[in-house]
Design a protein around this motif. Structure first.
Motif, PDB file in Angstrom:
ATOM      1  N   ASN A  88       0.842  -1.155  -0.056  1.00  0.00           N
ATOM      2  CA  ASN A  88      -0.012  -0.147  -0.142  1.00  0.00           C
ATOM      3  C   ASN A  88       0.958   1.238   0.062  1.00  0.00           C
ATOM      4  OD1 ASN A  88      -2.680   1.009   0.024  1.00  0.00           O
ATOM      5  ND2 ASN A  88      -2.138   1.910   2.148  1.00  0.00           N
ATOM      6  N   GLU A  90       1.114   5.498   0.352  1.00  0.00           N
ATOM      7  CA  GLU A  90       0.405   6.570   0.937  1.00  0.00           C
ATOM      8  C   GLU A  90       1.372   7.956   0.636  1.00  0.00           C
ATOM      9  OE1 GLU A  90      -2.140   6.724   2.256  1.00  0.00           O
ATOM     10  OE2 GLU A  90      -2.460   4.717   2.616  1.00  0.00           O
ATOM     11  N   ALA A  99       3.638   2.220   2.540  1.00  0.00           N
ATOM     12  CA  ALA A  99       3.123   2.635   3.828  1.00  0.00           C
ATOM     13  C   ALA A  99       3.001   1.275   4.412  1.00  0.00           C
ATOM     14  CB  ALA A  99       1.728   3.319   3.750  1.00  0.00           C
ATOM     15  N   GLY A 100       2.144   0.227   3.719  1.00  0.00           N
ATOM     16  CA  GLY A 100       1.962  -0.854   4.298  1.00  0.00           C
ATOM     17  C   GLY A 100       2.321  -2.205   3.368  1.00  0.00           C
ATOM     18  N   SER A 129      -1.870  -4.366   5.527  1.00  0.00           N
ATOM     19  CA  SER A 129      -1.407  -3.621   4.775  1.00  0.00           C
ATOM     20  C   SER A 129      -2.050  -2.099   4.375  1.00  0.00           C
ATOM     21  CB  SER A 129      -1.312  -4.227   3.184  1.00  0.00           C
ATOM     22  OG  SER A 129      -0.502  -3.341   2.397  1.00  0.00           O
ATOM     23  N   LYS A 131      -3.904  -0.718   6.406  1.00  0.00           N
ATOM     24  CA  LYS A 131      -3.756  -0.034   7.498  1.00  0.00           C
ATOM     25  C   LYS A 131      -2.323   0.462   8.089  1.00  0.00           C
ATOM     26  CE  LYS A 131      -7.680  -1.971   9.916  1.00  0.00           C
ATOM     27  NZ  LYS A 131      -8.171  -2.806  11.002  1.00  0.00           N
ATOM     28  N   GLY A 132      -1.480   0.387   7.107  1.00  0.00           N
ATOM     29  CA  GLY A 132       0.066   0.778   7.420  1.00  0.00           C
ATOM     30  C   GLY A 132       0.849  -0.218   7.864  1.00  0.00           C
ATOM     31  N   SER A 162       9.883   5.798   3.044  1.00  0.00           N
ATOM     32  CA  SER A 162       9.217   4.791   3.946  1.00  0.00           C
ATOM     33  C   SER A 162       9.957   4.526   5.119  1.00  0.00           C
ATOM     34  CB  SER A 162       9.475   3.326   3.292  1.00  0.00           C
ATOM     35  OG  SER A 162       8.627   3.384   1.909  1.00  0.00           O
ATOM     36  N   SER A 163       9.314   3.970   6.136  1.00  0.00           N
ATOM     37  CA  SER A 163       9.346   4.038   7.492  1.00  0.00           C
ATOM     38  C   SER A 163      10.596   3.462   7.845  1.00  0.00           C
ATOM     39  CB  SER A 163       8.292   3.316   8.345  1.00  0.00           C
ATOM     40  OG  SER A 163       8.017   1.901   8.029  1.00  0.00           O
TER      41      SER A 163
END
Length: 172
Positions: A88, A90, A99-100, A129, A131-132, A162-163
């Motif tokens: 996913n 975002e 994100a997910g 996914s 929902k992140g 990305s995170s």
């Protein structure tokens, strides 16, 4: 006199709503989930490749065709492993990012025309996914590396945005 054959057949189609379904109109589609930013990536660890296949969304990917999908993993003991990874995207302050990311197992044995797929797992991972969430800890190291390389090659800026959680989950 008209017969049933003369009547047009109604088709049940699944509609994916592309705009914000929560814009307040309260009509058809209110409360639905948008899948516009989700893409299924197939990771094939045997061939060491990954690719996007949008037909996974409707269980019609090349990998899924011409096999009977069964819910019992033991009935496909000599199958080939694939990962269907729900990705996913975002929009963040620095631009788009992954994100997910959640991977679901798919095992196929063409010789017996059978494949294993846990529908509850696929649905849960798709939801996570959206929902992140990052759900890849159950994937083997080689598959995670293939996935990471694909995501970086696809769009390095999105990877960089990305995170840290995703980057730690998909190490070198």
């Amino acid at each position: 006199m008209s017969s049933e054959q003369d009547q047009p057949k109604k088709k049940n189609t699944f509609t994916i709503i592309k705009d914000d379904s929560t814009d307040g109109h309260g009509g058809y589609g209110a409360g639905t989930v948008s899948l516009e930013n989700m893409s299924p990536v197939i990771v094939d660890p045997t061939e060491k490749q990954a690719y996007v296949d949008m037909d996974v969304m409707h269980a019609r990917s090349k990998v899924e065709r011409r096999v009977k999908i069964i819910p019992n993993r033991d009935e496909v003991p000599n199958g080939k492993l694939y990962w269907f990874v729900w990705v996913n995207v975002e929009q963040g302050e620095n631009g788009p990012y992954y994100a997910g990311v959640a991977g679901s197992e798919f095992i196929v044995d063409r010789s017996i025309k059978r494949a294993y797929k846990s529908m509850p797992q696929h649905v849960t991972h798709m939801e996570k996914s959206l929902k992140g969430k990052i759900v890849v800890e159950h994937m083997d190291a080689q598959s995670k590396k293939i996935l990471k390389d694909f995501l970086v090659d696809f769009n390095e800026d999105m990877w960089n945005n990305s995170s840290d959680e995703l980057k730690e989950a998909l190490p070198e």
